[in-house]
Design an enzyme around this catalytic site. Structure first.
Site, mmCIF file in Angstrom:
data_model
loop_
_atom_site.group_PDB
_atom_site.id
_atom_site.type_symbol
_atom_site.label_atom_id
_atom_site.label_comp_id
_atom_site.label_asym_id
_atom_site.label_seq_id
_atom_site.Cartn_x
_atom_site.Cartn_y
_atom_site.Cartn_z
ATOM 1 N N ARG A 1 0.713 8.226 -6.946
ATOM 2 C CA ARG A 1 -0.352 7.330 -6.490
ATOM 3 C C ARG A 1 -1.709 7.691 -7.051
ATOM 4 N NH1 ARG A 1 0.877 4.375 -2.050
ATOM 5 N NH2 ARG A 1 -1.099 4.677 -0.945
ATOM 6 N N ARG B 1 -4.792 1.436 -8.018
ATOM 7 C CA ARG B 1 -3.511 0.915 -7.542
ATOM 8 C C ARG B 1 -3.535 -0.606 -7.634
ATOM 9 N NH1 ARG B 1 -3.826 5.034 -2.409
ATOM 10 N NH2 ARG B 1 -3.948 6.930 -3.709
ATOM 11 N N LYS C 1 -1.818 21.460 -1.557
ATOM 12 C CA LYS C 1 -0.945 20.337 -1.915
ATOM 13 C C LYS C 1 -1.531 19.573 -3.099
ATOM 14 C CE LYS C 1 1.319 16.218 0.019
ATOM 15 N NZ LYS C 1 0.752 15.185 -0.865
ATOM 16 N N HIS D 1 1.151 13.407 -5.697
ATOM 17 C CA HIS D 1 0.696 12.436 -4.700
ATOM 18 C C HIS D 1 1.591 11.196 -4.695
ATOM 19 C CE1 HIS D 1 -2.888 12.291 -2.005
ATOM 20 N NE2 HIS D 1 -2.482 11.050 -1.828
ATOM 21 N N TYR E 1 -8.549 16.812 3.679
ATOM 22 C CA TYR E 1 -9.254 16.321 2.505
ATOM 23 C C TYR E 1 -10.681 16.842 2.596
ATOM 24 C CZ TYR E 1 -5.682 12.839 1.171
ATOM 25 O OH TYR E 1 -4.538 12.206 0.745
ATOM 26 N N GLN F 1 -3.416 18.081 7.611
ATOM 27 C CA GLN F 1 -3.844 17.922 6.230
ATOM 28 C C GLN F 1 -5.362 17.838 6.157
ATOM 29 O OE1 GLN F 1 -4.258 14.188 4.704
ATOM 30 N NE2 GLN F 1 -3.558 14.592 2.634
ATOM 31 N N TYR G 1 0.827 -1.206 0.000
ATOM 32 C CA TYR G 1 0.000 0.000 0.000
ATOM 33 C C TYR G 1 0.864 1.261 0.000
ATOM 34 C CZ TYR G 1 -3.038 3.725 1.574
ATOM 35 O OH TYR G 1 -3.701 4.930 1.675
ATOM 36 N N SER H 1 -2.025 13.281 8.404
ATOM 37 C CA SER H 1 -3.050 12.991 7.407
ATOM 38 C C SER H 1 -4.447 13.017 8.024
ATOM 39 C CB SER H 1 -2.798 11.610 6.794
ATOM 40 O OG SER H 1 -3.862 11.222 5.954
ATOM 41 N N THR I 1 -5.132 19.201 0.625
ATOM 42 C CA THR I 1 -4.721 18.311 -0.467
ATOM 43 C C THR I 1 -5.847 18.220 -1.487
ATOM 44 O OG1 THR I 1 -3.269 17.054 0.991
ATOM 45 C CG2 THR I 1 -3.955 15.990 -1.047
#
Length: 381
Positions: free
Chosen positions: A281, A163, A254, A278, A128, A126, A24, A106, A154
């Site tokens: 990713r 992924r 970001k 990122h 989101y 951070q 991961y 995060s 972000t």
């Protein structure tokens, strides 16, 4: 094995972590072209060796957003870091604080912003953008009241990238009895991790957003599905006004790779931006962070603070990025690998390695003050 470099911590983490967690953090999206470019494009930049200069005194400090960093390095937000080491975000924050560099927590860290602030210092936080704006307003208030000095918004994850490694390892798309057995076997065959994290590192949730998760996040393998359902892909630059209503400190955007987006960040009143894809990713096939950095720094560097992340594997890389316009570099995989390899102690050692490598690079390029580093340090012919 004694770790001498960032890549050594990667190998130690590979040995110690269950496959689902190593893959991961180690992997990128799709064919991982951008992930490789982040590293190879930095490696392709040549430093300009200079000799017979008085290098008795070195100044590695940088001033940014009202803070003095001991070196131009910070720890990027890494999701679920508490699955790599026991209460991993707290351990990493302690190591960063001792090294005099910022730690960015995060939104989807295992440890909550309150736990990190109690265990170390209030981190950079951070953000989101979640669909539940009421919850998000409360979350911003929590971070603000704890004294988090910087908000890192972000913007390059409106939806998770594809992924492939996570599918192959069973981290995503794994369900039922077969999935449970696969995950159990993955843990049992890594007993040191089982004892440290699984047995003694609970609770295994997303601490800062646990209230929003509810019953959707009972297993760590549920988290990415929750992200896909709850991150808001309707967000535009206009939403920065909403963020500013609930956050009165510096805001760093970001996930910027394009000059026009960088100019938009200036127009919207951001105090900084992170040139980033990122870590390779998200959208594969885009340019590396280091190749995007110079044009963005030239376009907006006088109007806000420009940082970079993606591909930093040594102190030499840090000097290259600073020479091309970054105020500081943020590292993600480097500290996650170190945390997985040996907790706070290993993260501290990794940061000390970056500092030592940066010192050597400065001495051998004739750079006495890192904040004054420019393109004259690079062999661009």
């Amino acid at each position: 094995m004694r770790a001498a470099s960032v890549s050594d911590y990667r190998e130690l983490a590979r040995r110690r972590l269950p496959k689902i967690f190593f893959e991961y953090i180690d992997g990128g999206s799709y064919a991982e072209e951008t992930l490789r470019r982040n590293v190879s494009d930095l490696q392709a930049i040549a430093l300009r060796q200079r000799v017979l200069r008085d290098m008795t005194s070195l100044d590695m400090t940088v001033e940014t957003l009202g803070q003095t960093l001991a070196m131009p390095v910070g720890l990027s937000p890494v999701g679920m870091a508490g699955m790599y080491g026991r209460r991993g975000e707290v351990q990493a924050s302690k190591a960063a604080t001792a090294a005099g560099v910022p730690f960015c927590l995060s939104t989807v860290g295992v440890c909550s912003v309150e736990e990190v602030a109690r265990g170390s210092v209030a981190p950079w936080f951070q953000l989101y953008m979640l669909k539940d704006r009421g919850y998000l307003k409360d979350l911003l208030g929590r971070a603000r009241d704890l004294g988090c000095p910087v908000l890192v918004f972000t913007v390059d994850l409106p939806t998770p990238g594809a992924r492939y490694r996570d599918v192959r390892s069973g981290f995503t798309g794994s369900s039922g009895v077969a999935g449970a057995l696969n995950q159990a076997w993955d843990g049992i065959t890594h007993p040191a991790w089982m004892w440290d994290v699984w047995a003694h590192g609970r609770p295994h949730s997303l601490g800062s957003v646990a209230g929003a998760l509810g019953q959707q996040g009972r297993r760590v393998t549920d988290f990415l599905g929750w992200v896909a359902r709850n991150f808001d892909r309707s967000v535009t630059w206009a939403d920065l006004d909403w963020v500013r209503q609930h956050w009165d400190g510096p805001i760093v955007i970001k996930g910027v790779l394009d000059v026009e987006d960088a100019r938009e960040a200036v127009r919207c009143g951001a105090q900084g931006l992170v040139v980033s894809n990122h870590g390779g990713r998200q959208l594969d096939g885009v340019r590396s962070s280091i190749s995007a950095l110079p044009r963005i720094a030239e376009a907006v560097g006088a109007d806000l603070e420009v940082y970079m992340d993606g591909g930093i594997r040594s102190g030499l890389d840090v000097l290259k990025a600073v020479a091309l316009g970054a105020k500081a570099c943020f590292v993600g995989r480097a500290w996650a690998w170190a945390l997985g390899a040996g907790g706070e102690k290993a993260v501290a050692q990794m940061l000390a390695t970056l500092r030592s490598e940066l010192a050597v690079a400065m001495i051998l390029t004739g750079c006495t003050k890192v904040s004054a580093a420019g393109r004259d340090l690079l062999d661009l012919d």
